[in-house]
Design a protein around this motif. Structure first.
Motif, short mmCIF file in Angstrom:
data_model
loop_
_atom_site.label_atom_id
_atom_site.label_comp_id
_atom_site.label_asym_id
_atom_site.label_seq_id
_atom_site.Cartn_x
_atom_site.Cartn_y
_atom_site.Cartn_z
N LEU A 168 0.84 -1.20 0.00
CA LEU A 168 0.00 0.00 0.00
C LEU A 168 0.87 1.25 0.00
CD1 LEU A 168 -2.94 -0.71 2.47
CD2 LEU A 168 -3.03 -0.47 0.00
N GLY A 169 1.87 1.28 0.88
CA GLY A 169 2.75 2.44 0.98
C GLY A 169 3.42 2.75 -0.34
N PHE A 170 4.05 1.73 -0.93
CA PHE A 170 4.77 1.94 -2.19
C PHE A 170 3.82 2.35 -3.31
CE2 PHE A 170 8.51 -0.28 -0.47
CZ PHE A 170 9.49 0.56 -0.98
N THR A 171 2.64 1.72 -3.36
CA THR A 171 1.72 2.03 -4.45
C THR A 171 1.25 3.48 -4.37
OG1 THR A 171 0.99 -0.25 -4.42
CG2 THR A 171 -0.37 1.30 -5.62
N VAL A 183 -7.35 2.15 -5.55
CA VAL A 183 -5.90 1.95 -5.58
C VAL A 183 -5.49 0.97 -4.49
CG1 VAL A 183 -3.66 3.06 -5.46
CG2 VAL A 183 -5.56 4.25 -6.50
N ALA A 184 -6.12 1.09 -3.32
CA ALA A 184 -5.76 0.22 -2.20
C ALA A 184 -6.03 -1.24 -2.55
CB ALA A 184 -6.52 0.63 -0.95
N VAL A 185 -7.20 -1.55 -3.10
CA VAL A 185 -7.49 -2.96 -3.39
C VAL A 185 -6.65 -3.49 -4.55
CG1 VAL A 185 -9.78 -3.02 -2.37
CG2 VAL A 185 -9.54 -2.43 -4.78
N ILE A 186 -6.24 -2.58 -5.46
CA ILE A 186 -5.34 -3.04 -6.52
C ILE A 186 -3.99 -3.43 -5.91
CG2 ILE A 186 -4.08 -2.37 -8.61
CD1 ILE A 186 -6.36 -0.39 -9.15
N ALA A 187 -3.55 -2.65 -4.90
CA ALA A 187 -2.22 -2.85 -4.35
C ALA A 187 -2.11 -4.12 -3.51
CB ALA A 187 -1.82 -1.64 -3.51
N VAL A 188 -3.17 -4.47 -2.81
CA VAL A 188 -3.07 -5.62 -1.88
C VAL A 188 -2.99 -6.93 -2.66
CG1 VAL A 188 -4.23 -6.86 -0.05
CG2 VAL A 188 -4.27 -4.39 -0.08
N TYR A 204 -9.63 -1.87 -10.15
CA TYR A 204 -9.02 -1.60 -11.44
C TYR A 204 -10.08 -1.14 -12.45
CZ TYR A 204 -5.09 -2.47 -14.63
OH TYR A 204 -4.05 -2.35 -15.51
N ILE A 205 -11.21 -1.88 -12.49
CA ILE A 205 -12.25 -1.57 -13.47
C ILE A 205 -12.93 -0.25 -13.13
CG2 ILE A 205 -14.52 -2.32 -14.29
CD1 ILE A 205 -13.42 -5.20 -14.20
N SER A 206 -13.22 -0.01 -11.84
CA SER A 206 -13.91 1.23 -11.51
C SER A 206 -13.03 2.43 -11.86
CB SER A 206 -14.29 1.25 -10.02
OG SER A 206 -13.21 1.65 -9.23
N ARG A 207 -11.73 2.27 -11.67
CA ARG A 207 -10.80 3.34 -11.99
C ARG A 207 -10.76 3.61 -13.49
NH1 ARG A 207 -4.64 3.54 -10.64
NH2 ARG A 207 -4.61 5.77 -10.51
#
Lengths: 295, 316
Positions: free
Chosen positions: A272-275, B137-142, B194-197
């Motif tokens: 999360l931090g990096f993204t 963005v958060a759910v894409i990153a995890v 991703y899709i919503s973005r």
């Protein structure tokens, strides 16, 4: 000459500082900066921060829930989980930086050659980039790991091989766009050697977007390392890795659920931090690359 | 269009050959003989020889490669070293589970992601929009396998609402659906973001077009403009993203199947990698690369048909 270059470089800088401040005033990005900084500090000072050795086995105290002596508890071999998580940051960061750096250098060199070199060479290189790019990355990685055996070296090789094509494509596109600009033509007329033109004059102007892309790929690499280590195909035990901690926790998820909780948390926080930092940096360094970021 | 299609398919075949040659070259270059590695140091020489023969590793490398492709063209992908079952059977048994998982995840992501993207556009600039943006963005990153493990812990181990492992009883649709929910959600979560973005981004570009202004001047409500007139155009980049992303879903499936012990392609190949079962790894990788490459080609051709800008480039 140099004073002109300095002047040229200093103008955008002066315009950038307000944006840097604006970036840091976004609470999400400020938290991301804190997370990434914490991650770097943890990785750098692991031996001083960790309360125990990450590989010290103490079977008498195995699978202890979190306590004052072991904040995150202990794993199935009685190793201190907090220490393993702290050293895991080191493993993750080392692999991420080394493999991204290797891929970045390979991509940069091949991209410059493809963009500036003769057309036939460009054709061959682009075909190589395209075929590597359209591989299902994980399948290719698994195939290479079967053959070479799991380990840190294989992991770095696999990540570098699958990520350099997109870097090369980026540099190639930038080089193609710039190769006929006035200042490069002038260099050619002055009979400068191609390496000089490429590295002294082209490179500084094409490297910015590459650095952004590299920094945005770091969380992806951290994720791949953890994922493959989770499958038992990444770094070898007893080297602490967040992925292998997750696997150890997964095998005893019913008796010691705290292991997957504490094993996964740093991974989630780091990615999360990096993204979010990458998103912020991109907006700050190159607004043109902005894709659908909420205003 | 036809030249484009031929070119793309040619490149796809080239990729398949490239993958297999790389793999065989790597087997050849790496020190140590695979049979010894697979059997361990205490295996008898006869056993080793038998296994080497069975894996076809006693032949020259170039011959192995030619042999592999000749067999692959006739549908024979080799045999499992340990159980001696045909690899093609193993792949065909596992494939439906992975395909069901992938399509369910993708459909879920579309059903939730597109409306969320539209909502962000209708409420643009507000807290809701910002929240959707940050969460996306958060759910894409995890990582999806961490989502899988956490959901396994919460819903299967602690709350016991859903099964923790497997793909459900054969013939029992109810148990199969229940076994599908957690893995599919683990994969879908990132894709919802991703899709919503993507929907939001491409729609924001469309919102300034004349026909939207016209619709607005007619006094249509904002949600109707967004869902009826803007989405129609803005959905094209999303379709292409989704088509290209199908391959990425295969990757997530490898990890998520490992977490839920779901007997799909991902589990098949990770088990084979762990036991150094070369023929199974080679056969599965070839099949999956072929599927992945075909999906990508189909997606590119679909985009070329849907998007006139791409189509015109290849018309000449």
């Amino acid at each position: 000459m140099s004073s002109v270059a300095e002047l040229g470089a200093s103008i955008p800088d002066r315009q950038r500082f307000p944006r840097l401040r604006a970036m840091m005033s976004d609470p999400v990005i400020a938290i991301a900066v804190l997370l990434v900084a914490g991650f770097f500090i943890t990785a750098a000072f692991a031996p001083w921060i960790a309360p125990y050795s990450p590989t010290k086995i103490d079977v008498l105290n195995k699978l202890q829930p979190p306590s004052a002596a072991h904040w995150f508890g202990t794993d199935h071999l009685g190793r201190d989980l907090l220490s393993r998580v702290i050293y895991g940051a080191r493993t993750a960061l080392m692999i991420a930086i080394v493999s991204v750096a290797i891929a970045g250098v390979i991509g940069m060199l091949l991209g410059l050659i493809a963009g500036y070199g003769p057309r036939w060479l460009d054709g061959i290189l682009v075909l190589t980039f395209d075929s590597l790019n359209s591989l299902p990355m994980i399948m290719f990685a698994l195939a290479i790991i079967t053959v070479m055996g799991a380990g840190t070296g294989t992991l770095i090789l696999v990540i570098a091989m699958t990520s350099f094509p997109s870097y090369a494509r980026l540099i190639r596109a930038q080089t193609l766009a710039l190769k006929n600009s006035d200042y490069i033509v002038a260099e050619r007329l002055l009979d400068a050697s191609p390496p000089r033109i490429l590295f002294v004059h082209l490179l500084p102007n094409v490297i910015g977007p590459l650095i952004i892309l590299l920094s945005m790929d770091i969380p992806v690499v951290i994720m791949v390392e953890a994922g493959l280590s989770f499958l038992g195909l990444g770094v070898r035990p007893p080297t602490p890795s967040w992925g292998s901690i997750l696997y150890d926790g997964y095998t005893s998820i019913r008796s010691a659920p705290y292991m997957v909780i504490f094993g996964g948390l740093p991974l989630v926080l780091a990615t999360l931090g990096f993204t979010f930092l990458g998103e912020g940096l991109r907006d700050y360094l190159d607004p043109r690359m902005k894709v659908g970021r909420p205003a | 269009m036809l030249t484009y299609a031929v070119k793309r398919i040619g490149l796809g075949l080239l990729i398949l050959v490239f993958v297999m040659v790389t793999m065989y070259a790597a087997v050849f270059l790496v020190p140590g003989d695979p049979a010894t590695v697979a059997l361990g140091p205490r295996a008898t020489p006869e056993l080793k020889r038998l296994l080497t023969e069975r894996m076809g590793l006693d032949q020259p490398v170039w011959w192995q490669i030619i042999e592999f492709f000749r067999n692959a063209l006739t549908g024979n992908l080799g045999y499992d070293v340990w159980s001696n079952r045909p690899v093609s059977t193993l792949v065909l048994e596992a494939l439906p589970n992975t395909l069901i998982l992938g399509t369910t995840a993708l459909m879920t992501a579309l059903i939730l992601g597109v409306p969320l993207g539209c909502l962000a556009v209708v409420k643009r600039g507000t807290l809701a929009d910002h929240l959707i943006g940050v969460l996306s963005v958060a759910v894409i990153a995890v990582p999806s396998f961490v989502v899988a493990i956490y959901s396994l812990l919460l819903f299967a181990v602690t709350l016991r609402w859903l099964p923790a492992i497997g793909a459900g009883e054969a013939g029992d649709i109810g148990s199969q659906v229940r076994a599908l929910i957690l893995p599919a959600l683990a994969i879908a979560l990132g894709w919802i973001g991703y899709i919503s973005r993507m929907v939001r981004a491409s729609m924001m570009e469309v919102m300034n077009e004349p026909h939207i202004r016209t619709a607005r001047s007619f006094g249509l409500p904002e949600w109707k403009i967004v869902s009826k007139y803007a989405l129609r155009i803005a959905i094209i980049p999303t379709i292409s993203l989704v088509a290209v992303g199908l391959g990425g879903i295969l990757s997530s499936a490898v990890f998520v199947e490992a977490v839920f012990s779901r007997p799909g392609i991902g589990k098949l190949i990770t088990d084979a990698v762990n036991t150094r079962n070369y023929p199974v790894v080679m056969g599965t990788v070839l099949m999956m690369t072929a599927i992945y490459v075909s999906i990508t080609i189909a997606a590119d051709l679909l985009i070329a048909r849907l998007d006139p800008r791409v189509r015109d480039v290849f018309r000449g």
